[in-house]
Structure formats: C-alpha cells, structure tokens
Motif scaffolding. Sequence first.
Motif, PDB file in Angstrom:
ATOM      1  N   TYR A  35       5.471  33.194  -8.062  1.00 15.94           N
ATOM      2  CA  TYR A  35       5.166  34.238  -9.039  1.00 15.94           C
ATOM      3  C   TYR A  35       6.406  34.838  -9.698  1.00 15.94           C
ATOM      4  O   TYR A  35       6.279  35.712 -10.548  1.00 15.94           O
ATOM      5  CB  TYR A  35       4.323  35.332  -8.377  1.00 15.94           C
ATOM      6  CG  TYR A  35       2.870  34.945  -8.256  1.00 15.94           C
ATOM      7  CD1 TYR A  35       2.040  34.919  -9.373  1.00 15.94           C
ATOM      8  CD2 TYR A  35       2.340  34.555  -7.031  1.00 15.94           C
ATOM      9  CE1 TYR A  35       0.717  34.534  -9.272  1.00 15.94           C
ATOM     10  CE2 TYR A  35       1.023  34.174  -6.917  1.00 15.94           C
ATOM     11  CZ  TYR A  35       0.207  34.160  -8.044  1.00 15.94           C
ATOM     12  OH  TYR A  35      -1.104  33.769  -7.949  1.00 15.94           O
ATOM     13  N   TYR A  38       5.946  34.308 -13.344  1.00 13.60           N
ATOM     14  CA  TYR A  38       4.679  34.744 -13.931  1.00 13.60           C
ATOM     15  C   TYR A  38       4.707  36.248 -14.209  1.00 13.60           C
ATOM     16  O   TYR A  38       5.444  37.007 -13.551  1.00 13.60           O
ATOM     17  CB  TYR A  38       3.522  34.447 -12.979  1.00 13.60           C
ATOM     18  CG  TYR A  38       3.136  32.993 -12.912  1.00 13.60           C
ATOM     19  CD1 TYR A  38       2.068  32.499 -13.654  1.00 13.60           C
ATOM     20  CD2 TYR A  38       3.853  32.099 -12.106  1.00 13.60           C
ATOM     21  CE1 TYR A  38       1.710  31.155 -13.586  1.00 13.60           C
ATOM     22  CE2 TYR A  38       3.501  30.762 -12.039  1.00 13.60           C
ATOM     23  CZ  TYR A  38       2.429  30.299 -12.778  1.00 13.60           C
ATOM     24  OH  TYR A  38       2.082  28.973 -12.719  1.00 13.60           O
ATOM     25  N   ASP A  39       3.909  36.652 -15.172  1.00 17.39           N
ATOM     26  CA  ASP A  39       3.612  38.065 -15.378  1.00 17.39           C
ATOM     27  C   ASP A  39       2.313  38.338 -14.627  1.00 17.39           C
ATOM     28  O   ASP A  39       1.227  37.962 -15.076  1.00 17.39           O
ATOM     29  CB  ASP A  39       3.449  38.364 -16.868  1.00 17.39           C
ATOM     30  CG  ASP A  39       3.125  39.830 -17.132  1.00 17.39           C
ATOM     31  OD1 ASP A  39       3.314  40.649 -16.205  1.00 17.39           O
ATOM     32  OD2 ASP A  39       2.684  40.153 -18.248  1.00 17.39           O
ATOM     33  N   TYR A  40       2.435  38.982 -13.482  1.00 17.95           N
ATOM     34  CA  TYR A  40       1.279  39.174 -12.599  1.00 17.95           C
ATOM     35  C   TYR A  40       1.279  40.601 -12.074  1.00 17.95           C
ATOM     36  O   TYR A  40       2.241  41.048 -11.457  1.00 17.95           O
ATOM     37  CB  TYR A  40       1.344  38.174 -11.441  1.00 17.95           C
ATOM     38  CG  TYR A  40       0.161  38.235 -10.500  1.00 17.95           C
ATOM     39  CD1 TYR A  40      -1.139  38.253 -10.979  1.00 17.95           C
ATOM     40  CD2 TYR A  40       0.369  38.269  -9.120  1.00 17.95           C
ATOM     41  CE1 TYR A  40      -2.217  38.298 -10.106  1.00 17.95           C
ATOM     42  CE2 TYR A  40      -0.696  38.305  -8.242  1.00 17.95           C
ATOM     43  CZ  TYR A  40      -1.996  38.334  -8.744  1.00 17.95           C
ATOM     44  OH  TYR A  40      -3.052  38.393  -7.887  1.00 17.95           O
ATOM     45  N   LYS A  41       0.202  41.320 -12.302  1.00 18.24           N
ATOM     46  CA  LYS A  41       0.079  42.720 -11.903  1.00 18.24           C
ATOM     47  C   LYS A  41      -0.680  42.893 -10.595  1.00 18.24           C
ATOM     48  O   LYS A  41      -0.868  44.020 -10.137  1.00 18.24           O
ATOM     49  CB  LYS A  41      -0.656  43.522 -12.998  1.00 18.24           C
ATOM     50  CG  LYS A  41      -0.026  43.404 -14.380  1.00 18.24           C
ATOM     51  CD  LYS A  41       1.344  44.023 -14.444  1.00 18.24           C
ATOM     52  CE  LYS A  41       1.899  43.985 -15.861  1.00 18.24           C
ATOM     53  NZ  LYS A  41       3.280  44.500 -15.942  1.00 18.24           N
ATOM     54  N   GLY A  45      -5.675  37.494 -14.031  1.00 17.31           N
ATOM     55  CA  GLY A  45      -4.927  36.251 -14.053  1.00 17.31           C
ATOM     56  C   GLY A  45      -3.431  36.472 -14.159  1.00 17.31           C
ATOM     57  O   GLY A  45      -2.959  37.551 -14.524  1.00 17.31           O
ATOM     58  N   ALA A  46      -2.696  35.422 -13.832  1.00 19.13           N
ATOM     59  CA  ALA A  46      -1.238  35.435 -13.937  1.00 19.13           C
ATOM     60  C   ALA A  46      -0.826  34.592 -15.130  1.00 19.13           C
ATOM     61  O   ALA A  46      -1.311  33.469 -15.308  1.00 19.13           O
ATOM     62  CB  ALA A  46      -0.610  34.899 -12.668  1.00 19.13           C
ATOM     63  N   THR A  47       0.078  35.122 -15.957  1.00 23.44           N
ATOM     64  CA  THR A  47       0.525  34.439 -17.168  1.00 23.44           C
ATOM     65  C   THR A  47       1.925  33.866 -16.953  1.00 23.44           C
ATOM     66  O   THR A  47       2.851  34.612 -16.582  1.00 23.44           O
ATOM     67  CB  THR A  47       0.557  35.411 -18.362  1.00 23.44           C
ATOM     68  OG1 THR A  47      -0.724  36.011 -18.509  1.00 23.44           O
ATOM     69  CG2 THR A  47       0.927  34.686 -19.638  1.00 23.44           C
ATOM     70  N   PHE A  48       2.085  32.579 -17.164  1.00 22.97           N
ATOM     71  CA  PHE A  48       3.390  31.946 -16.997  1.00 22.97           C
ATOM     72  C   PHE A  48       4.330  32.399 -18.116  1.00 22.97           C
ATOM     73  O   PHE A  48       4.012  32.279 -19.299  1.00 22.97           O
ATOM     74  CB  PHE A  48       3.255  30.429 -17.026  1.00 22.97           C
ATOM     75  CG  PHE A  48       4.563  29.701 -16.821  1.00 22.97           C
ATOM     76  CD1 PHE A  48       5.109  29.584 -15.558  1.00 22.97           C
ATOM     77  CD2 PHE A  48       5.245  29.156 -17.900  1.00 22.97           C
ATOM     78  CE1 PHE A  48       6.314  28.925 -15.371  1.00 22.97           C
ATOM     79  CE2 PHE A  48       6.447  28.493 -17.722  1.00 22.97           C
ATOM     80  CZ  PHE A  48       6.986  28.385 -16.442  1.00 22.97           C
ATOM     81  N   ILE A  49       5.508  32.936 -17.726  1.00 30.51           N
ATOM     82  CA  ILE A  49       6.466  33.440 -18.720  1.00 30.51           C
ATOM     83  C   ILE A  49       7.860  32.835 -18.528  1.00 30.51           C
ATOM     84  O   ILE A  49       8.832  33.301 -19.138  1.00 30.51           O
ATOM     85  CB  ILE A  49       6.552  34.982 -18.667  1.00 30.51           C
ATOM     86  CG1 ILE A  49       6.931  35.457 -17.258  1.00 30.51           C
ATOM     87  CG2 ILE A  49       5.254  35.623 -19.120  1.00 30.51           C
ATOM     88  CD1 ILE A  49       7.190  36.951 -17.177  1.00 30.51           C
TER      89      ILE A  49
END
Length: 298
Positions: A35, A38-41, A45-49
């Motif tokens: 992670y 990823y942008d994960y709160k 869902g988690a967004t790949f950055i």
Amino acid sequence: MNRTRQIGFSYMFLFPSFLLTMVLGVYPIAWAIRYMFYDYKGFGGATFIGLDNFRRLFQDAEYWHSVINTFIYAGGKLIITLPLCLVLAVVLNSKLRGRNWLRAIYFMPTIISSAVMAVVFFIIFNSYNGILNQYLLKFHIISERIDWLGPKHALLTTIIIAVWGAVGNYMLLFLAGLQNIPSDVYESSSLDGANKWQQFWYLTIPMLGPVLQIVIMLAIINSLKGYESIMVLTEGGPVGKTEVMYLYVYKLFFPTPSGSLTDQQFGYGSAVGFVTAVIVGIITLAYHAMSRRLNKLQ
C-alpha cells in the motif's frame, strides 16, 4: 519411525510460533509494502498512485521536523543514559550495603507500562498543579510556575522521562558484564599502584567493550523508535516540539483528536513508515560498521 515422530512433534511445537510470526510480523510488513504505492484511507477501494506518496513525503516539512526532533531526543537520551547506567552499575557491583534492594529499585521502571509511567509524570510535571512546581515554589527555588510541557521545555522533559525509564535495563546489562570481569585483574593492578580511576579507565572500559557495543546499539534503536510516553504526555505538541518519527507514523494510521491529521492515511503512512525504518536501519548499520572497524584496530 521414532525419528519421524520426533521430527513431527518438533514441527508441531514450532508451528504456533511460526503462524504468529507470519500473521503478526510478515503479513503486516507485506501489506504495508503493497500500500506504499496506493492512495488508501482504510475504507473503500485503493487507488494506485505510483511514487506519489514518496514525492509527498520528501516535501512534508512536518515529517522532516519530526526526524530532527527524533535525533535530538535520541541524542539527549543516549548522552545522559549510558554514562549514568555505567556509573550505577559500577557502584552497585561494589560491596555496597543494600545493593540488591537498590538494583531492584533502579530496574523497576523497566517493567512499568510506558503509558502508566507517562501519566504519573504528567501529574508530576503539570504546569498548574504539578507536584514538581509545588515543591520548587515551596522551597523558593523558583518564583513562578514553569510550564514543563510547554514549547520551551517539553522536549527536555520527555528526554528526562525517557532516561528514567531506560536506566534500569542498560544498567543490568552493564552489571552482568562487570560481574564477568575477574577480580584478579583489579588485585594485580592495585599491586602495581593503579588507583580506582585508572582501573576504571584502563581495565573496566576495555573489558566491557563487547557489552558496551551491544548496549549502545540497543540504546540507539530504542531511542529512535520510542514514542509511547511522548504520545501520552504531549501527543507530539505543543506546536510539534515533541513530534518524533514513529509518533508521526502512528498518527497517520490512528489520528489523535488534537492532532493536525484528521483522517486515516494508510497508503501515505506505509510510505512514511518504510522510509522511517530505512533511516533507523541505516543508522544502526553505520554504528555496526564503525564498531567492527574499531575492533579490528584494537
């Protein structure tokens, strides 16, 4: 058949430890490494950055301020703790009356929870009705109350508390090393005219070399990783004066009500945790390499 059974029983007893290591050790590390990108709160869902978390990290002034605070905190703790532990160990290794009681008293802080210890010291150092200020005013040592947990003194206060909590542990290690030094060495040096100071400097310190290296390495790691008492005392405040690296990482995963971070940031927190672990690892490896080089020179 008996041999097979023995091997089977061995693996059976090892399996619970292996399972706990995988679940509580390896899996969280693998999860965090994933992670980091990823942008994960924590919800949804988690967004790949990609490397955006690391770009943000190197522009994060608050984090790098916490790194500076960590070095000051760790350096202050080491400078005070290690000489104090060594002196106490030498004193308590002598034929001192009541030395066993004193050893137990000095070791006691190491078995007390950091959170409980911090609450007790908060009562002592409280600027308004703290015990320390009351006694200092009573004996006319100060004319007005000192804000021990304020911007001016907070970092120094946390260092003092950290020293109190660490002395017993390292003192015990030094004491074990001192008790392995043969008494004949000191008797021979006394016959040659060496005084106590010369014995300490030219005999005790060199013969404590291996123990000293281990103690310094443990002290460095623990000082750089310590944050529990700071979290209870100040939560990194006031105005970031006591913010240290691992406390900053903790807040990214578990934001505190009074902190500047209001939402969980698991992706960014994983990146910050990884870089923080690398910093601690580099310092530890540098010390290890330096100590090995010094051993070769001796």
